[in-house]
Design a protein around this motif. Structure first.
Motif, short mmCIF file in Angstrom:
data_model
loop_
_atom_site.label_atom_id
_atom_site.label_comp_id
_atom_site.label_asym_id
_atom_site.label_seq_id
_atom_site.Cartn_x
_atom_site.Cartn_y
_atom_site.Cartn_z
N LYS A 274 1.03 -1.20 -0.09
CA LYS A 274 -0.06 -0.08 0.12
C LYS A 274 0.78 1.35 0.10
CE LYS A 274 -3.54 2.48 2.72
NZ LYS A 274 -4.60 2.22 3.95
N GLN A 275 2.01 1.22 0.90
CA GLN A 275 2.69 2.17 0.98
C GLN A 275 3.32 2.60 -0.39
OE1 GLN A 275 6.21 1.83 3.54
NE2 GLN A 275 6.42 3.82 3.78
N GLN A 276 3.90 1.56 -0.86
CA GLN A 276 4.79 1.57 -2.39
C GLN A 276 3.83 2.14 -3.59
OE1 GLN A 276 8.01 0.99 -2.59
NE2 GLN A 276 7.80 1.26 -0.73
N GLU A 277 2.47 1.87 -3.59
CA GLU A 277 1.46 1.97 -4.30
C GLU A 277 1.13 3.64 -4.01
OE1 GLU A 277 -1.86 -0.29 -3.93
OE2 GLU A 277 -0.83 -2.21 -4.73
N GLU A 278 0.90 4.10 -2.99
CA GLU A 278 0.85 5.51 -2.79
C GLU A 278 2.07 6.41 -3.20
OE1 GLU A 278 0.07 5.57 1.49
OE2 GLU A 278 -2.18 4.76 1.16
N ALA A 279 3.12 5.96 -2.86
CA ALA A 279 4.54 6.72 -3.42
C ALA A 279 4.58 6.70 -4.90
CB ALA A 279 5.78 6.07 -2.77
N GLN A 280 4.14 5.77 -5.54
CA GLN A 280 4.17 5.62 -6.94
C GLN A 280 3.22 6.61 -7.45
OE1 GLN A 280 6.45 4.19 -9.15
NE2 GLN A 280 5.21 4.90 -10.73
N THR A 281 1.95 6.77 -6.99
CA THR A 281 0.82 7.82 -7.34
C THR A 281 1.43 9.15 -7.23
OG1 THR A 281 -0.71 6.01 -6.58
CG2 THR A 281 -1.56 8.41 -6.95
N ILE A 282 2.24 9.55 -5.98
CA ILE A 282 2.53 10.61 -5.90
C ILE A 282 3.59 11.15 -6.71
CG2 ILE A 282 3.88 11.96 -4.24
CD1 ILE A 282 2.36 10.66 -1.84
N SER A 283 4.53 10.09 -7.10
CA SER A 283 5.41 10.21 -8.23
C SER A 283 5.07 10.66 -9.53
CB SER A 283 6.54 9.10 -8.21
OG SER A 283 7.59 9.40 -9.11
N THR A 284 4.00 9.74 -9.98
CA THR A 284 3.42 10.06 -11.19
C THR A 284 2.57 11.38 -11.10
OG1 THR A 284 3.24 7.80 -11.33
CG2 THR A 284 1.63 9.05 -12.79
N THR A 285 1.90 11.82 -10.16
CA THR A 285 1.11 13.28 -10.11
C THR A 285 2.29 14.20 -10.27
OG1 THR A 285 -0.38 12.05 -8.90
CG2 THR A 285 -0.21 14.36 -8.72
N GLN A 286 3.52 13.99 -9.64
CA GLN A 286 4.32 15.25 -9.59
C GLN A 286 5.00 15.28 -10.89
OE1 GLN A 286 6.88 13.90 -6.61
NE2 GLN A 286 5.82 15.25 -5.12
N GLU A 287 5.25 14.16 -11.59
CA GLU A 287 5.87 14.15 -12.78
C GLU A 287 4.74 14.77 -14.09
OE1 GLU A 287 6.71 9.97 -13.94
OE2 GLU A 287 8.33 10.03 -12.44
N GLN A 288 3.51 14.47 -13.83
CA GLN A 288 2.58 15.02 -14.68
C GLN A 288 2.54 16.47 -14.65
OE1 GLN A 288 -0.91 12.90 -13.99
NE2 GLN A 288 -0.30 11.16 -15.07
N GLU A 289 2.73 17.15 -13.24
CA GLU A 289 2.60 18.23 -12.92
C GLU A 289 3.53 19.28 -13.68
OE1 GLU A 289 1.84 18.76 -8.80
OE2 GLU A 289 -0.42 18.28 -9.11
N ALA A 290 4.77 18.51 -14.01
CA ALA A 290 6.02 19.34 -13.94
C ALA A 290 5.90 19.55 -15.53
CB ALA A 290 7.29 18.46 -13.66
#
Length: 66
Positions: free
Chosen positions: A50-66
């Protein structure tokens, strides 16, 4: 770890806990109050996933915003 603590950490309900670790509602419902190490291991593994999935989601969101 006790049963109530594990259920809370896995989503707060027996159905959520069962889904998180891939077992039936009945299996979680039959857990003893003090969990044996084999169940604690499964709970910890599910929390790690669950922690890894949440970290991946945050990473993907940050990449999309950049």
């Amino acid at each position: 770890m006790n049963k109530a603590e594990a259920i809370q950490q896995l989503g707060g309900s027996i159905p959520a806990a069962a889904k998180a670790i891939g077992v039936s509602y009945q299996a979680v419902n039959q857990w003893p109050e003090v969990l044996p190490s084999r169940i604690v291991d499964r709970v910890q593994a599910a929390l790690y996933r669950k922690q890894q999935e949440e970290a991946q989601t945050i990473s993907t969101t940050q990449e999309q915003e950049a």
